[in-house]
Design a protein around this motif. Structure first.
Motif, PDB file in Angstrom:
ATOM      1  N   GLY A   1       0.789  -1.221   0.000  1.00 23.39           N
ATOM      2  CA  GLY A   1       0.000   0.000   0.000  1.00 23.39           C
ATOM      3  C   GLY A   1       0.821   1.271   0.000  1.00 23.39           C
ATOM      4  O   GLY A   1       0.250   2.362   0.037  1.00 23.39           O
ATOM      5  N   TRP A   2       2.154   1.134  -0.070  1.00 19.73           N
ATOM      6  CA  TRP A   2       3.029   2.301  -0.080  1.00 19.73           C
ATOM      7  C   TRP A   2       3.590   2.517  -1.484  1.00 19.73           C
ATOM      8  O   TRP A   2       3.981   1.572  -2.172  1.00 19.73           O
ATOM      9  N   CYS A   3       3.630   3.786  -1.904  1.00 20.29           N
ATOM     10  CA  CYS A   3       4.308   4.157  -3.140  1.00 20.29           C
ATOM     11  C   CYS A   3       5.023   5.484  -2.893  1.00 20.29           C
ATOM     12  O   CYS A   3       4.887   6.089  -1.812  1.00 20.29           O
ATOM     13  N   MET A   4       5.776   5.947  -3.868  1.00 23.63           N
ATOM     14  CA  MET A   4       6.602   7.133  -3.629  1.00 23.63           C
ATOM     15  C   MET A   4       6.916   7.837  -4.934  1.00 23.63           C
ATOM     16  O   MET A   4       6.817   7.250  -6.033  1.00 23.63           O
ATOM     17  N   ALA A   5       7.311   9.099  -4.834  1.00 30.74           N
ATOM     18  CA  ALA A   5       7.736   9.898  -5.982  1.00 30.74           C
ATOM     19  C   ALA A   5       8.670  10.978  -5.484  1.00 30.74           C
ATOM     20  O   ALA A   5       8.336  11.719  -4.550  1.00 30.74           O
ATOM     21  N   GLY A   6       9.851  11.069  -6.076  1.00 31.45           N
ATOM     22  CA  GLY A   6      10.796  12.098  -5.649  1.00 31.45           C
ATOM     23  C   GLY A   6      12.121  11.962  -6.370  1.00 31.45           C
ATOM     24  O   GLY A   6      12.606  10.841  -6.583  1.00 31.45           O
TER      25      GLY A   6
ATOM     26  N   GLN B   1      -1.386  14.924  -9.905  1.00 31.35           N
ATOM     27  CA  GLN B   1      -1.755  13.813 -10.782  1.00 31.35           C
ATOM     28  C   GLN B   1      -1.195  12.491 -10.269  1.00 31.35           C
ATOM     29  O   GLN B   1      -1.858  11.458 -10.336  1.00 31.35           O
ATOM     30  N   ARG B   2       0.005  12.519  -9.742  1.00 28.15           N
ATOM     31  CA  ARG B   2       0.612  11.298  -9.203  1.00 28.15           C
ATOM     32  C   ARG B   2      -0.152  10.802  -7.972  1.00 28.15           C
ATOM     33  O   ARG B   2      -0.424   9.606  -7.834  1.00 28.15           O
ATOM     34  N   VAL B   3      -0.495  11.733  -7.091  1.00 26.43           N
ATOM     35  CA  VAL B   3      -1.232  11.357  -5.880  1.00 26.43           C
ATOM     36  C   VAL B   3      -2.615  10.820  -6.242  1.00 26.43           C
ATOM     37  O   VAL B   3      -3.078   9.815  -5.671  1.00 26.43           O
ATOM     38  N   ALA B   4      -3.279  11.460  -7.202  1.00 24.36           N
ATOM     39  CA  ALA B   4      -4.612  11.007  -7.600  1.00 24.36           C
ATOM     40  C   ALA B   4      -4.570   9.617  -8.218  1.00 24.36           C
ATOM     41  O   ALA B   4      -5.457   8.782  -7.972  1.00 24.36           O
TER      42      ALA B   4
ATOM     43  N   ASP C   1      -0.656   4.978   1.300  1.00 27.37           N
ATOM     44  CA  ASP C   1       0.373   5.938   1.704  1.00 27.37           C
ATOM     45  C   ASP C   1       1.257   6.266   0.515  1.00 27.37           C
ATOM     46  O   ASP C   1       1.565   5.387  -0.309  1.00 27.37           O
ATOM     47  N   ILE C   2       1.692   7.526   0.446  1.00 27.29           N
ATOM     48  CA  ILE C   2       2.615   7.941  -0.610  1.00 27.29           C
ATOM     49  C   ILE C   2       3.630   8.909  -0.019  1.00 27.29           C
ATOM     50  O   ILE C   2       3.287   9.792   0.772  1.00 27.29           O
ATOM     51  N   ILE C   3       4.895   8.708  -0.374  1.00 32.43           N
ATOM     52  CA  ILE C   3       5.982   9.583   0.059  1.00 32.43           C
ATOM     53  C   ILE C   3       6.231  10.602  -1.044  1.00 32.43           C
ATOM     54  O   ILE C   3       6.449  10.227  -2.206  1.00 32.43           O
ATOM     55  N   ILE C   4       6.201  11.882  -0.696  1.00 38.04           N
ATOM     56  CA  ILE C   4       6.404  12.945  -1.670  1.00 38.04           C
ATOM     57  C   ILE C   4       7.422  13.936  -1.113  1.00 38.04           C
ATOM     58  O   ILE C   4       7.670  13.987   0.093  1.00 38.04           O
ATOM     59  N   PRO C   5       8.050  14.754  -1.963  1.00 38.67           N
ATOM     60  CA  PRO C   5       8.983  15.776  -1.471  1.00 38.67           C
ATOM     61  C   PRO C   5       8.269  16.842  -0.648  1.00 38.67           C
ATOM     62  O   PRO C   5       7.125  17.209  -0.932  1.00 38.67           O
TER      63      PRO C   5
ATOM     64  N   TYR D   1      -7.779  14.705  -1.169  1.00 42.99           N
ATOM     65  CA  TYR D   1      -7.339  13.313  -1.243  1.00 42.99           C
ATOM     66  C   TYR D   1      -7.481  12.637   0.120  1.00 42.99           C
ATOM     67  O   TYR D   1      -7.351  13.276   1.163  1.00 42.99           O
ATOM     68  N   HIS D   2      -7.725  11.347   0.074  1.00 42.64           N
ATOM     69  CA  HIS D   2      -7.873  10.558   1.290  1.00 42.64           C
ATOM     70  C   HIS D   2      -6.656   9.672   1.545  1.00 42.64           C
ATOM     71  O   HIS D   2      -6.631   8.923   2.510  1.00 42.64           O
ATOM     72  N   ILE D   3      -5.658   9.731   0.685  1.00 43.94           N
ATOM     73  CA  ILE D   3      -4.441   8.948   0.854  1.00 43.94           C
ATOM     74  C   ILE D   3      -3.525   9.658   1.845  1.00 43.94           C
ATOM     75  O   ILE D   3      -3.519  10.896   1.932  1.00 43.94           O
ATOM     76  N   ASN D   4      -2.778   8.896   2.639  1.00 39.88           N
ATOM     77  CA  ASN D   4      -1.855   9.472   3.627  1.00 39.88           C
ATOM     78  C   ASN D   4      -0.601  10.004   2.933  1.00 39.88           C
ATOM     79  O   ASN D   4       0.084   9.263   2.213  1.00 39.88           O
ATOM     80  N   LEU D   5      -0.294  11.271   3.153  1.00 43.71           N
ATOM     81  CA  LEU D   5       0.882  11.902   2.550  1.00 43.71           C
ATOM     82  C   LEU D   5       2.020  11.929   3.554  1.00 43.71           C
ATOM     83  O   LEU D   5       1.821  12.268   4.728  1.00 43.71           O
TER      84      LEU D   5
END
Length: 464
Positions: free
Chosen positions: A396-401, A417-420, A429-433, A445-449
């Motif tokens: 359930g985890w993804c990331m972008a950076g 767009q990436r989060v959506a 969950d998503i890891i972002i800068p 959004y309802h995803i955990n940032l």
């Protein structure tokens, strides 16, 4: 007794098209070595050459005139709908009338299949398909396999002579011309075999003049050399309006359509197809296909929210780290830049403190894709570290950076767009800068940032 000019030869650079009266080792224009090839120049008297030049100059003076920039019409011409969403996207919204497109790819990748399949779908336009490689019977068999129907608007011509092709074009008046392939076409004006530098250049230039003067678009299919570049002189890529690369691994079912040059659209657009028994199927949502397998409990797998062109999709990054068996550690990357992998490993060792000097590192982008998005840096580092410590990343985890040389996580474009896309596919969950949070509306959004500034913070969020 009339004056007879002797046959002349010249040397042409296969990389940039630079001409020279004698062979030279290094091209003065592009700097490449051993690229000059000998071509024959048809015999012509000086008087004939002067007469031809004068006639051409007079014709240009009659046909062309000086225009004020403000007087030139700026409206966009209506594009031709190719009835293929992926191809329309790569072309920039459809095929522009009077344009000339170069479609390149490795042997057996599906260039002719894509062209014939597109021609079969355009039932509202008269299309001339010129084949210099296959017989009419072979084309009929392929068309029957692709669609099962034989439309009346598709005309087939098996011909290698450029002059004969233009005679048939004048006779049938097509609305679209497809040449398969440009390396098999030859003109009588050049005394060399088909596929030579001079033949490819002259035939392409003649087809360019036809497309611009008649308004009929032309699609050229080109071969690929063993180095991966389009065969023929580099000037071939300069004179066409768009260069489209059809690529993919023949061991995988996915095919990527990528614009290298496009005067009418974005060069970063990407079209994705799936090769099936009855032709190419458009992949409208590649994320679901690329994430079909469940890797829960397996180490060395990280999911990245990438963007190619205007399309976001999630890709799977796989890494394997093992002890070097033969002294010198190996570094191998499939679908990812090898030099960037080496840089990320150096950052992981210098800034984070993980010693990978004596270990082999293998990286793979699942599905046979080749990604250029810098936002995949974070997933590469996470996958390498996950394999190194043999600890799986939680489902359930993804990331972008993007990762910088000092270990900082740099911002990426189009973060919303990436989060959506991650939320749409059910990620929690998503890891972002950290910097991307400026102006970001979290309430949508309802995803955990999980915003991070350094690689250490991202790894701490993943592995605790």
């Amino acid at each position: 007794m009339p004056f007879m000019a002797k046959e002349k030869t010249a040397y042409v650079c296969s990389n940039c098209g630079q001409e020279s009266p004698k062979w030279i080792g290094k091209c003065p224009a592009c700097g490449q070595w051993n690229t000059f090839k000998e071509i024959k120049i048809a015999a012509d008297t000086r008087q004939q050459a002067a007469t031809t030049a004068a006639a051409s100059a007079g014709r240009m003076l009659r046909d062309n005139k000086v225009l004020r920039l403000r007087d030139i019409s700026s409206h966009d011409e209506p594009r031709i709908d190719m009835h293929d969403a992926e191809l329309n996207r790569v072309l920039g919204g459809g095929l522009v009338p009077g344009s000339i497109i170069l479609l390149g790819g490795e042997p057996g990748i599906g260039k002719s299949t894509l062209s014939l399949q597109t021609a079969l779908q355009l039932s509202d336009r008269r299309i001339l398909y010129v084949s210099g490689e296959e017989s009419a019977h072979q084309l009929k068999m392929r068309a029957a396999r692709l669609s099962g129907t034989t439309p009346e608007n598709l005309l087939v011509l098996c011909e290698n002579s450029l002059e004969n092709i233009f005679d048939h074009i004048k006779e049938v008046q097509p609305e679209l011309v497809i040449i398969d392939s440009i390396q098999t076409i030859a003109t009588e004006d050049v005394e060399s075999s088909a596929g030579s530098i001079a033949q490819v250049r002259e035939c392409a230039a003649a087809l360019l003049r036809f497309a611009k003067t008649s308004g009929v678009p032309v699609i050229l299919i080109g071969h690929i050399t063993k180095e991966g570049s389009l065969a023929g002189p580099k000037i071939l890529e300069h004179i066409v309006d768009a260069v489209i690369q059809f690529e993919g691994d023949q061991h995988y079912m996915y095919r990527l359509l990528r614009a290298i040059k496009n005067r009418f659209g974005n060069t970063s657009e990407l079209g994705i197809y799936e090769m099936q028994q009855n032709g190419l199927r458009q992949v409208s949502n590649p994320s679901e296909l690329l994430l079909t397998q469940d890797h829960e409990g397996l180490s060395g797998v990280a999911i990245s929210a990438a963007i190619e062109g205007m399309r976001p999709f999630l890709i799977e990054t796989q890494a394997l780290v093992s002890s070097a068996a033969y002294g010198t550690p190996q570094r191998s990357a499939t679908g990812f830049d090898q030099r960037r992998l080496n840089m990320l490993l150096a950052v992981l060792e210098k800034r984070v403190g993980f010693k990978l000097m004596q270990k082999d590192v293998f990286l793979n982008i699942a599905g046979g894709l080749r990604v250029t998005d810098l936002a995949t840096d974070l997933s590469v580092i996470a996958a390498v570290l996950s394999s190194n410590v043999d600890t799986p990343i939680e489902a359930g985890w993804c990331m972008a950076g993007e990762v910088g040389l000092s270990g900082e996580v740099r911002p990426v474009n189009r973060i919303e767009q990436r989060v959506a896309e991650a939320e749409k596919l059910g990620f929690s969950d998503i890891i972002i800068p950290q910097y991307n949070l400026q102006g970001f509306n979290r309430k949508k959004y309802h995803i955990n940032l999980h915003p991070v500034r350094k690689v250490e913070e991202a790894l701490r969020a993943l592995f605790g």
